[in-house]
Write a protein that holds these residues in place. Structure first.
Motif, short mmCIF file in Angstrom:
data_model
loop_
_atom_site.label_atom_id
_atom_site.label_comp_id
_atom_site.label_asym_id
_atom_site.label_seq_id
_atom_site.Cartn_x
_atom_site.Cartn_y
_atom_site.Cartn_z
N ASP A 63 0.69 -1.41 0.34
CA ASP A 63 0.42 -0.25 0.08
C ASP A 63 0.69 1.40 0.22
N SER A 64 2.04 1.31 0.60
CA SER A 64 2.94 1.95 0.34
C SER A 64 2.92 2.70 -0.82
N GLY A 65 3.19 2.04 -1.80
CA GLY A 65 3.29 2.45 -2.96
C GLY A 65 4.72 1.80 -3.67
N LEU A 66 5.36 0.67 -2.58
CA LEU A 66 6.69 -0.21 -3.27
C LEU A 66 6.31 -1.39 -3.86
N SER A 67 6.64 -1.96 -4.75
CA SER A 67 6.46 -3.53 -4.87
C SER A 67 7.86 -4.15 -4.98
N TYR A 68 7.08 -5.57 -5.23
CA TYR A 68 8.72 -6.39 -5.27
C TYR A 68 8.42 -7.32 -6.24
N HIS A 69 9.59 -7.84 -7.30
CA HIS A 69 9.35 -8.88 -7.84
C HIS A 69 10.97 -9.47 -8.25
N PHE A 70 10.71 -10.65 -8.44
CA PHE A 70 12.62 -11.14 -9.66
C PHE A 70 13.17 -10.11 -10.11
N ILE A 71 14.22 -10.19 -10.71
CA ILE A 71 14.76 -9.16 -11.04
C ILE A 71 14.72 -9.81 -12.41
N GLY A 72 15.84 -10.85 -12.33
CA GLY A 72 16.11 -11.66 -14.19
C GLY A 72 16.73 -11.44 -14.90
N MET A 73 17.32 -10.06 -14.41
CA MET A 73 18.27 -9.04 -15.71
C MET A 73 20.03 -9.62 -16.04
N THR A 74 20.32 -10.60 -15.09
CA THR A 74 22.09 -11.48 -15.14
C THR A 74 21.66 -12.64 -15.91
#
Length: 229
Positions: A63-74
């Protein structure tokens, strides 16, 4: 991923400036001739864009505006090399923007955090490994797959936390001193996902990896001894 309402205008503008310059540099360095003439590379690029988009859809929004997800860019950087990896990350962001899962104002900052930092960390690790020219396959898998993914995650999280702290618009939680313990819980699964993907590519499709020296890593053991004699 950080929402635009948590960051100051100067931070958002700086993110767009850095990300925009990096995108221009990636466009200039991308192997367009090889890409248009190689159907296999085109399929890898478009498939990677879709995979990143789907991976970034699996996320936890707060709710604060932060989101988390895996990156996978490596894994993407090792698969496509850094110019196309940056463009693939942009395509995934535009997909999220199109369905309303990202706001345009924060696209630059999130591009720096989620695309540029992992790509730079992975590329530097790959260059360092290539200069050492190891002949052990597991050196490539660990120091180009597992290690840079974990390091990129730590750098991304610390970079995002630093931006939130400098702007002062996001109330920092009182348990911030325990944050270091949670970093490892986040970095390990990211390293496992990317390392597993890189390992599978090395075993089954080594030709797909642009940063993989097949002639050195997959050389028969007896050939090195013959050359020394």
């Amino acid at each position: 991923m950080i929402a635009s309402n948590l960051l100051a205008f100067s931070t958002l503008f700086g993110g767009w400036l850095i990300y925009g310059l990096a995108l221009l540099w990636a466009v200039a360095r991308a192997p367009w001739v090889e890409l248009f003439s190689d159907l296999r590379r085109q399929h890898l690029l478009f498939g990677t864009m879709l995979a990143l988009f789907l991976l970034w859809l699996v996320r936890r929004d707060f709710d604060s505006g932060l989101s988390y997800h895996f990156i996978g860019m490596t894994a993407v950087t090792l698969l496509l090399d850094w110019p196309l990896a940056v463009l693939a990350g942009l395509a995934a962001q535009l997909g999220l923007l199109a369905i309303g899962r990202m706001d345009l104002a924060s696209l630059g900052v999130n591009g720096v955090l989620l695309v540029l930092i992992p790509v730079v960390v992975t590329e530097l690790c790959a260059i360092r490994v290539e200069r050492a020219q190891p002949r052990n396959l597991f050196v490539y898998i660990f120091f180009c797959g597992f290690f840079p993914a974990a390091l990129a995650t730590l750098m991304t999280l610390l970079g995002g936390l630093a931006l939130l702290w400098m702007d002062g618009l996001f109330p920092m939680p009182p348990w911030l001193d325990d944050f270091a313990g949670y970093l490892w819980l986040v970095a390990f699964p990211e390293a496992f996902i990317n390392g597993t993907i890189v390992t599978a590519l090395v075993v089954f499709y080594p030709d797909w990896l642009e940063t993989f020296n097949r002639s050195r890593y997959l050389q028969a053991p007896w050939k090195e001894g013959d050359r020394g004699e």
